[in-house]
Write a protein that holds these residues in place. Structure first.
Motif, PDB file in Angstrom:
ATOM      1  N   VAL A 228       0.810  -1.224   0.000  1.00  0.00           N
ATOM      2  CA  VAL A 228       0.000   0.000   0.000  1.00  0.00           C
ATOM      3  C   VAL A 228       0.841   1.270   0.000  1.00  0.00           C
ATOM      4  N   SER A 229       1.998   1.247   0.652  1.00  0.00           N
ATOM      5  CA  SER A 229       2.829   2.452   0.662  1.00  0.00           C
ATOM      6  C   SER A 229       3.447   2.705  -0.711  1.00  0.00           C
ATOM      7  N   VAL A 230       3.835   1.635  -1.404  1.00  0.00           N
ATOM      8  CA  VAL A 230       4.381   1.782  -2.758  1.00  0.00           C
ATOM      9  C   VAL A 230       3.285   2.272  -3.699  1.00  0.00           C
ATOM     10  N   ALA A 231       2.086   1.670  -3.586  1.00  0.00           N
ATOM     11  CA  ALA A 231       0.960   2.097  -4.418  1.00  0.00           C
ATOM     12  C   ALA A 231       0.604   3.557  -4.145  1.00  0.00           C
ATOM     13  N   SER A 232       0.667   3.972  -2.883  1.00  0.00           N
ATOM     14  CA  SER A 232       0.406   5.371  -2.536  1.00  0.00           C
ATOM     15  C   SER A 232       1.402   6.288  -3.235  1.00  0.00           C
ATOM     16  N   GLY A 233       2.672   5.865  -3.237  1.00  0.00           N
ATOM     17  CA  GLY A 233       3.704   6.658  -3.889  1.00  0.00           C
ATOM     18  C   GLY A 233       3.472   6.785  -5.381  1.00  0.00           C
ATOM     19  N   VAL A 234       3.136   5.682  -6.034  1.00  0.00           N
ATOM     20  CA  VAL A 234       2.866   5.701  -7.478  1.00  0.00           C
ATOM     21  C   VAL A 234       1.725   6.674  -7.786  1.00  0.00           C
ATOM     22  N   CYS A 235       0.640   6.582  -7.011  1.00  0.00           N
ATOM     23  CA  CYS A 235      -0.541   7.425  -7.261  1.00  0.00           C
ATOM     24  C   CYS A 235      -0.265   8.902  -6.968  1.00  0.00           C
ATOM     25  N   LEU A 236       0.313   9.179  -5.822  1.00  0.00           N
ATOM     26  CA  LEU A 236       0.556  10.572  -5.435  1.00  0.00           C
ATOM     27  C   LEU A 236       1.541  11.264  -6.369  1.00  0.00           C
ATOM     28  N   TYR A 237       2.578  10.548  -6.778  1.00  0.00           N
ATOM     29  CA  TYR A 237       3.565  11.172  -7.656  1.00  0.00           C
ATOM     30  C   TYR A 237       3.035  11.363  -9.070  1.00  0.00           C
ATOM     31  N   GLU A 238       2.119  10.489  -9.512  1.00  0.00           N
ATOM     32  CA  GLU A 238       1.476  10.731 -10.804  1.00  0.00           C
ATOM     33  C   GLU A 238       0.602  11.989 -10.723  1.00  0.00           C
ATOM     34  N   ALA A 239      -0.125  12.164  -9.622  1.00  0.00           N
ATOM     35  CA  ALA A 239      -0.926  13.374  -9.429  1.00  0.00           C
ATOM     36  C   ALA A 239      -0.026  14.605  -9.402  1.00  0.00           C
TER      37      ALA A 239
END
Length: 245
Positions: A228-239
Motif C-alpha cells: 500500500v505504501s508503494v501504491a500510494s507513492g505511485v498514485c501521489l507522484y502521478e498526481a
C-alpha cells in the motif's frame, strides 16, 4: 496535559527538535556513540535547550520498544492538532491532494505512507478511527519525521467523509486491481482524494461504492499487487507530475 509519548531515531526526534522543541520533555542518548551524526544531533539539541540524559542501549530499547533507535529517543508532549478536517480544507490555497487509507492497520505501512505523502506534497492523510493504525513510536520512526509534518485525520465514518469531500468538489478516486481505467488514463490535476485499501483485502465495499471512480495501477510482471505504501507513492507522484505539466 496529555501523557508524554516516545519518539526514537534521528529523523523523528530531529524533526520534532526543528518544528516544536518546546514540546520535548527530555532526550535520551547513548554516550558511547560519538560519530559525527550524534555530535551534530546533540549540538542541535543543546541549542534548542532540550534536557539531555545519557542512557545505555538496553534502556533506549526498552523506552522505544525497538532496537532500531539509533542511540536516540525522546519523551515528548503530543502536538495538538490545530484544525478539524473542514477547517483544514477551508484553508488550502491550491487544489486538494489527499491520501485516504482504508484498513491500513500495520504501523510500518502507515509510517511509509506518511513518508511518501510528505515527499509528494500531499496536503493530508485521512483514515477511519476503527480500521487504521494510530500514530505511535514505530509509525514515527518509519515515517522519518513525516508523522510530524503531514496532517493525519482519523474520522468516525469514512464513507460520510468521502461524501463531504465530494460535496467540496474533491474527486474521490479509489484503486482496485479490477478497474477498467488505469491511473495514467485519469485526470488527477484537479482537487483529488486518492483512496487505497490495505494490501490483500483492499477497500471495504462501502468505501469502494462511495468513490467517484476506480483506477488500477498497471502490473507488468507476475506480482498481482503492490504494498500500500508503494501504491500510494505511485498514485501521489502521478498526481504531482500532472500538476507540474
Amino acid at each position: 496535559m496529555s501523557a508524554p509519548k516516545v519518539l526514537f531515531g534521528f529523523h523523528a526526534v530531529g524533526v520534532r527538535l526543528k518544528t516544536a522543541p518546546q514540546s520535548i520533555v527530555e532526550i535520551y542518548y547513548e554516550p558511547t556513540r560519538r560519530d559525527a551524526r550524534m555530535r551534530g544531533f546533540l549540538e542541535r539539541a543543546r541549542e534548542a535547550g532540550a534536557r539531555l540524559i545519557e542512557a545505555d542501549g538496553l534502556r533506549l530499547a526498552k523506552l522505544a520498544g525497538s532496537h532500531g533507535h539509533q542511540g536516540v529517543a525522546a519523551r515528548v508532549q503530543p502536538l495538538v492538532q490545530q484544525h478539524s478536517l473542514d477547517e483544514f480544507l477551508d484553508g488550502l490555497q491550491e487544489p486538494a491532494l489527499l491520501l485516504v487509507l482504508d484498513g491500513v492497520t500495520d504501523p510500518h505501512n502507515l509510517g511509509a505512507c506518511l513518508r511518501v505523502a510528505d515527499g509528494a506534497g500531499a496536503h493530508a492523510v485521512i483514515a477511519p478511527k476503527d480500521h487504521a493504525a494510530g500514530i505511535n513510536a514505530t509509525v514515527a520512526k518509519v515515517a522519518s519525521g513525516a508523522a510530524e509534518t503531514v496532517p493525519y485525520f482519523m474520522v468516525t465514518n469514512l464513507a460520510r467523509t468521502l461524501g463531504e469531500l465530494k460535496e467540496r468538489g474533491i474527486w474521490c478516486i479509489g484503486t482496485s486491481d479490477d478497474a477498467d481505467k488505469t491511473l495514467y488514463q485519469t485526470d488527477l490535476a484537479g482537487p483529488v482524494a486518492l483512496v487505497l485499501g490495505a494490501e490483500g483485502e483492499g477497500m471495504r465495499q462501502l468505501t469502494r461504492k462511495t468513490c467517484d471512480a476506480l483506477v488500477r495501477i498497471p502490473m507488468q510482471g507476475a506480482v498481482e499487487s503492490l504494498n500500500v505504501s508503494v501504491a500510494s507513492g505511485v498514485c501521489l507522484y502521478e498526481a504531482r507530475r500532472q500538476r507540474m505539466g
